[in-house]
Design an enzyme around this catalytic site. Sequence first.
Site, PDB file in Angstrom:
ATOM      1  CD  GLN A   1      -3.176   3.653   0.776  1.00 44.62           C
ATOM      2  OE1 GLN A   1      -2.014   3.348   0.519  1.00 44.62           O
ATOM      3  NE2 GLN A   1      -4.042   4.035  -0.137  1.00 44.62           N
TER       4      GLN A   1
ATOM      5  CB  VAL B   1      -0.980   0.022   1.213  1.00 42.74           C
ATOM      6  CG1 VAL B   1      -2.027  -1.074   1.069  1.00 42.74           C
ATOM      7  CG2 VAL B   1      -0.244  -0.096   2.527  1.00 42.74           C
ATOM      8  CB  SER B   2       0.509   4.502  -1.548  1.00 42.22           C
ATOM      9  OG  SER B   2       0.405   3.880  -2.810  1.00 42.22           O
ATOM     10  CB  THR B   3      -0.044   6.080   3.142  1.00 46.73           C
ATOM     11  OG1 THR B   3      -1.372   5.599   3.317  1.00 46.73           O
ATOM     12  CG2 THR B   3       0.026   7.010   1.938  1.00 46.73           C
TER      13      THR B   3
END
Length: 95
Positions: free
Chosen positions: A15, A10-12
């Site tokens: 998330q 996931v990007s962050t």
Amino acid sequence: MQRNYAYLRVSTKEQNLNRQLDAIKQLNEYIDERDIYVDKISGRDFNRPGWQALKRSIRSGDTLFIHSLDRLGRNKTQILQEWQWLVDNKINLLC
């Protein structure tokens, strides 16, 4: 002995990985928890701790499960380079 691996990204940090993990579990393939590699970081490039650790562990004949190709990264050229690395090393990829 062939092993199954999974890669989730996931990007962050905020998330959630559950959707990807649930999809991997629905495949009905056994994947040991130690063979599930995770990154909570941008897919901008492949200098990610989880991805690099996976590449050091996975071997020819092993299978890598990912939820979808976009979980590998954002850059099509870089994704194709990593895919070629998997092919060259005779690693099976299932999405």
